[in-house]
Design an enzyme around this catalytic site. Structure first.
Site, PDB file in Angstrom:
ATOM      1  N   ASP A 149       0.849  -1.189   0.000  1.00 52.19           N
ATOM      2  CA  ASP A 149       0.000   0.000   0.000  1.00 52.19           C
ATOM      3  C   ASP A 149       0.889   1.244   0.000  1.00 52.19           C
ATOM      4  O   ASP A 149       1.999   1.204  -0.533  1.00 52.19           O
ATOM      5  CB  ASP A 149      -0.921  -0.068   1.245  1.00 52.19           C
ATOM      6  CG  ASP A 149      -2.257   0.622   1.024  1.00 52.19           C
ATOM      7  OD1 ASP A 149      -2.242   1.831   0.731  1.00 52.19           O
ATOM      8  OD2 ASP A 149      -3.310  -0.032   1.141  1.00 52.19           O
ATOM      9  N   HIS A 217      -3.989   6.179   3.120  1.00 51.44           N
ATOM     10  CA  HIS A 217      -4.616   4.930   2.701  1.00 51.44           C
ATOM     11  C   HIS A 217      -3.984   3.712   3.384  1.00 51.44           C
ATOM     12  O   HIS A 217      -4.683   2.868   3.953  1.00 51.44           O
ATOM     13  CB  HIS A 217      -4.469   4.848   1.180  1.00 51.44           C
ATOM     14  CG  HIS A 217      -5.258   3.774   0.519  1.00 51.44           C
ATOM     15  ND1 HIS A 217      -4.782   2.495   0.331  1.00 51.44           N
ATOM     16  CD2 HIS A 217      -6.483   3.788  -0.043  1.00 51.44           C
ATOM     17  CE1 HIS A 217      -5.684   1.776  -0.312  1.00 51.44           C
ATOM     18  NE2 HIS A 217      -6.735   2.540  -0.549  1.00 51.44           N
ATOM     19  N   SER A 535     -11.196  -0.783  -1.060  1.00 47.58           N
ATOM     20  CA  SER A 535      -9.922  -0.679  -0.336  1.00 47.58           C
ATOM     21  C   SER A 535     -10.111  -0.898   1.149  1.00 47.58           C
ATOM     22  O   SER A 535      -9.187  -1.317   1.832  1.00 47.58           O
ATOM     23  CB  SER A 535      -9.320   0.717  -0.502  1.00 47.58           C
ATOM     24  OG  SER A 535      -8.563   0.808  -1.666  1.00 47.58           O
TER      25      SER A 535
END
Ligand SMILES: *[C@@H]1O[C@H](CO)[C@@H](O)[C@H](O)[C@H]1NC(C)=O
Ligand SMILES: *[C@@H]1O[C@H](CO)[C@@H](O)[C@H](O)[C@H]1NC(C)=O
Ligand SMILES: *[C@@H]1O[C@H](CO)[C@@H](O)[C@H](O)[C@H]1NC(C)=O
Ligand SMILES: *[C@@H]1O[C@H](CO)[C@@H](O)[C@H](O)[C@H]1NC(C)=O
Ligand SMILES: *[C@@H]1O[C@H](CO)[C@@H](O)[C@H](O)[C@H]1NC(C)=O
Ligand SMILES: *[C@@H]1O[C@H](CO)[C@@H](O)[C@H](O)[C@H]1NC(C)=O
Ligand SMILES: *[C@@H]1O[C@H](CO)[C@@H](O)[C@H](O)[C@H]1NC(C)=O
Ligand SMILES: *[C@@H]1O[C@H](CO)[C@@H](O)[C@H](O)[C@H]1NC(C)=O
Ligand SMILES: *[C@@H]1O[C@H](CO)[C@@H](O)[C@H](O)[C@H]1NC(C)=O
Length: 757
Positions: A149, A217, A535
């Site tokens: 990620d 994220h 996600s």
């Protein structure tokens, strides 16, 4: 094969040490041709051990012979070995053409950028599903989850190692963070975007390379997987509670393969997967991907995950956010767990009350205490006069006319006291709790239209906004997230995708530090943020996989996947079929096998396991060539060496068959094998929910087991009824094995496709 001898020292440096110390003078253009990064696959039958120094020399020998060793080193981006045979390098088209002539070359394709699977509308807001909470405080103990990620914010309390054991001795990874930042929770940290950044540096970011998460994220997904318990986690006081990952006892190995400026280059993803395999992770979580229909041999995630699953590593990926249309699902390869997103039962609610008594429930995150909710205020439409909005509530449009953050700030500056918005039409009944700079309510598209009607129907429209804060038990829940990508799979229509759904709307988890000076923001000392997307659902599943893996060390990735799929819920909390964003029952192209049920997945009774070689046979049946097969598997194999298993007979925990619409007495039979994972004796009986248009017979109708590991096969025969009585292209049903004594239901979806030819 020729191996160039002189380049070894520089090369070994690249191979073993990350090359940030080198300075780059990448010319960009060579002899009038543009340099691009290519991923190059080499012949796996070549007799070189990839852990050997020779292997690096061999890769290097494919670069143009005209380059001196410094120039060659600069061109080499990554050398892989564990994930594929080959490397990524900066080359021109002409140089690739030259390379094709060299013995050992198989194929090359240009690097491309994959997307993070957060929803395209940025910064949606939400919270964590109480239902999906951890099964135990040290759940996932001894399991290592690799997160590919944007990296993480290592000093966030979600990554504290209080009470954690040391990583298992199988762990071989390393930590690139400054001293002391890795710990027993965050056991590894590698940066695979740095090399890419240095090559592609543009005016915008002047090569300012950070090793930390610069998006939020990765901090969010890693926290969702295995975050430690943090009390008083909230955002602006809402969604308050103890934040905790699905598997708080699991270890995290972070592979930074994406950044704010550069997205997720597949060359970096492969480098991350390469390291994760070598380091010894048990699970890989990738909340990113490209679009639907990707050929496996051109898809770094499909290729990388094939190799990972062969080594017993479970790979969990997001399905994409291109819904609600069909044929949008990404990360389709059958050896991947493809995760769609659903809502939870929490909403952060604000209610709009109109002068005519109508009342609409919406959502918003910022619910200031000093706002007087009892006062009716003038309401103006989106064609407001900017000099006349002081102390008024503004209706700010819906769908594509929705106000953006700048416009809302503009309203604040000009004295508006509140804002009401509709959503996009395709969101159906779904809204998001968003952070606005003034009291607000985000309504559905339809409710937004009613506000317009009301404004048009009266001379003095008025409204008030009432804050209801965080509420639970919202109905229906779970329900499909409108954005979650849907099947059928474009790349492999014979295998149902997505596989499963999990919480992915308004998820609260750890985030980058941010500054919000309003008093409501003071109630949490740490940064948590609400995000939505597949996600967010993928890491819920990755964490649940860690829980299962920790209890059942010997289960193969495919057994774990089956356990998750056959035990999933197809009913919502009210006992009704799970609905889509329009609140009508969602089909299997949306929910896959259903909504994950972590407790039941621990005790599935029976599993549909798959031998890795069956997937090789599957690839061959998909008409991939031997060369492509070598690229995907990284093995020196040919299709002719494998027994032919038709796609419908791959032992997947779902059945998809094709039937010609106009054929009479058409029959198709499918074979499946289940493995008992339950101690003691058990008897399973059959239950069928028939797809429309066919009759189904199963033989045998009873399965008896007396020991763990026992396998039983059965056949399922579909016969088309003479009169189809439907013009739909697909029909859906379920096949379940039920052990009443164990209170176990082993359910798989059945999908019939009616072909027109
Ligand atoms: C550029 O092209 C010339 C002539 O084709 C060739 O001799 C030379 O090696 C090339 N240079 C590079 C850096 O490839
Ligand atoms: C580099 O990034 C850091 C952190 O994102 C930022 O604080 C700093 O100002 C940046 N430096 C430059 C030169 O852009
Ligand atoms: C959050 O919950 C905790 C524990 O129930 C409580 O002490 C705290 O005041 C709450 N904070 C907010 C902002 O509601
Ligand atoms: C509301 O009134 C405006 C201006 O009179 C008009 O343009 C618009 O079409 C009306 N909208 C509806 C939904 O009636
Ligand atoms: C929410 O939005 C306001 C106004 O745009 C901004 O100042 C604040 O930092 C944001 N807060 C969060 C938690 O995102
Ligand atoms: C935040 O930290 C300060 C200082 O350590 C402390 O006084 C305060 O109670 C904390 N607030 C919360 C909500 O935990
Ligand atoms: C593979 O090729 C055969 C022969 O051309 C064809 O009948 C079959 O449908 C193809 N299979 C797939 C999955 O495309
Ligand atoms: C299981 O069944 C077998 C015969 O089918 C029997 O011999 C055995 O005792 C049974 N075991 C248990 C634990 O009931
Ligand atoms: C399976 O077990 C059931 C109940 O124990 C028994 O009635 C049945 O005959 C058995 N069937 C087979 C095929 O062994």
């Amino acid at each position: 094969m020729e191996i160039k001898q002189n380049t070894s020292i520089v090369l070994f440096f690249i191979f073993c040490v990350f090359t940030s110390q080198l300075s780059y003078s990448d010319p960009g253009v060579v002899n009038g041709s543009q340099l691009r990064t290519y991923i190059v696959h080499l012949d796996p039958s070549t007799n070189i051990d990839y852990s050997d120094l020779e292997y690096g020399r061999w890769c290097m020998s494919f670069l143009p012979t005209t380059l001196d060793s410094t120039a060659a080193t600069e061109r080499m981006v990554h050398i892989y070995g564990d994930v594929i045979h080959g490397f990524a390098a900066r080359l021109t088209e002409e140089e690739i053409a030259d390379m094709e002539k060299k013995e050992g070359f198989i194929s090359a394709y240009p690097d491309k950028t994959l997307q993070l699977h957060t929803t395209h509308t940025p910064k949606f807001l939400g919270l964590m599903n109480a239902d999906a909470g951890p099964l135990m405080v040290d759940g996932g103990k001894g399991v290592i989850v690799g997160v590919l990620d944007t990296g993480v914010t290592p000093d966030h309390p979600s990554f504290s190692d209080d009470g954690m054991d040391s990583p298992p001795i199988t762990w071989k990874g390393s930590c690139d963070l400054p001293n002391g930042m890795c710990n027993k929770k965050l056991i590894g940290y590698r940066n695979f975007i740095e090399r890419y950044t240095k090559i592609h540096v543009t005016g915008d970011d002047d090569g300012n390379v950070t090793i930390f998460d610069d998006v939020g994220h990765g901090t969010h997904t890693a926290g969702t997987i295995a975050g430690a318990a943090v009390h008083n986690a909230n955002i602006l006081g809402e969604a308050n509670g103890t934040a905790m990952g699905m598997a708080p006892g699991a270890h995290l190995a972070i592979y930074r393969v994406c950044s704010q400026y550069y997205g997720c280059p597949s060359s970096s993803i492969l480098a991350g997967m390469n390291a994760a395999i070598k380091d010894g992770v048990d699970v890989m979580s990738l909340s990113l991907g490209s679009g639907p229909g990707e050929k496996y041999d051109m898809d770094s995630i499909a290729v990388g995950s094939f190799r990972a699953t062969q080594k017993g590593i479970f790979v969990s990926c997001s399905a994409g956010n291109e819904g609600p249309g069909y044929k949008t699902v990404a990360n389709e390869a059958p050896w991947i767990l493809t995760v769609g997103a659903s809502t939870t039962d929490r909403r952060i609610t604000s209610v709009v009350k109109l002068g005519n008594g109508q009342q609409f429930e919406g959502q918003t995150l910022y619910q200031p205490k000093n706002f007087d909710p009892e006062q009716m205020r003038p309401l103006v439409g989106s064609n407001y006069d900017v000099d006349d909005i002081v102390n008024k509530i503004v209706y700010c449009g819906s769908g594509i006319a929705l106000c953006q953050r700048e416009e809302i700030n503009y309203l604040v500056t000009n004295g508006a006291i509140g804002v009401i918005q509709g959503s996009y039409r395709e969101q159906g009944y779904q809204t998001f709790a968003r952070n606005h700079s003034l009291p607000s309510s985000d309504l559905t598209f339809n409710k937004g239209e009613e506000i317009i009607n009301y404004i048009n129907s009266t001379d003095n429209p008025t409204a008030k906004i009432l804050f209801k804060h965080t509420i639970f038990n919202a109905s229906p829940s779970p329900s499909m997230a409108f954005f979650s990508s849907r099947g059928p799979s474009v790349a492999n229509p014979g295998i149902m995708k997505p596989d499963i759904i999990g919480p992915g709307v308004d998820i609260l988890a750890s985030y980058l530090p941010f500054i919000d000076r309003r008093p409501e923001a003071e109630s949490s000392n740490h940064s948590f943020y609400i995000m939505s997307g597949t996600s967010m659902s993928c890491p819920h599943l990755s964490g649940i996989v860690a829980l299962i893996k920790s209890r059942h060390k010997d289960w193969s990735p495919f057994a774990i996947k089956s356990a998750i799929m056959t035990t999933a819920d197809i009913l919502d909390r009210d006992g009704k079929p799970i609905t889509n964003e329009m609140y009508v029952p969602a089909n299997q192209f949306a929910i896959g096998s259903g909504h994950v049920n972590a407790r039941k997945a621990m005790k599935p009774g029976l599993v549909y396991d798959v031998a890795s070689d069956d997937y090789i046979s599957f690839i061959c049946q998909m008409n991939y060539t031997d060369k492509q097969l070598m690229v995907i598997t990284g093995r020196n194999v040919k299709c002719s060496e494998f027994k032919k298993i038709s796609i419908k007979d791959v032992n997947y925990p779902s059945i998809s068959v094709e039937i010609p619409r106009n054929a009479h007495d058409y029959k198709v039979a499918v074979k499946r094998t289940v493995t008992n994972v339950n101690p003691g004796n058990s008897t399973y009986s059959l239950k069928l929910n028939l797809p429309k248009g066919v009759s189904v017979t199963v033989k045998p109708q009873l399965l008896n087991f007396s020991k763990i590991g026992q396998k039983k096969s059965f056949t399922v025969t579909f016969v088309k009824k003479k009169h189809l009585g439907t013009n739909s292209h697909y029909s859906h049903g379920y096949l379940s094995w039920i052990a009443n004594k164990l209170d176990t239901v082993v359910r798989i979806p059945m999908i019939v496709k009616y072909n027109d030819q």
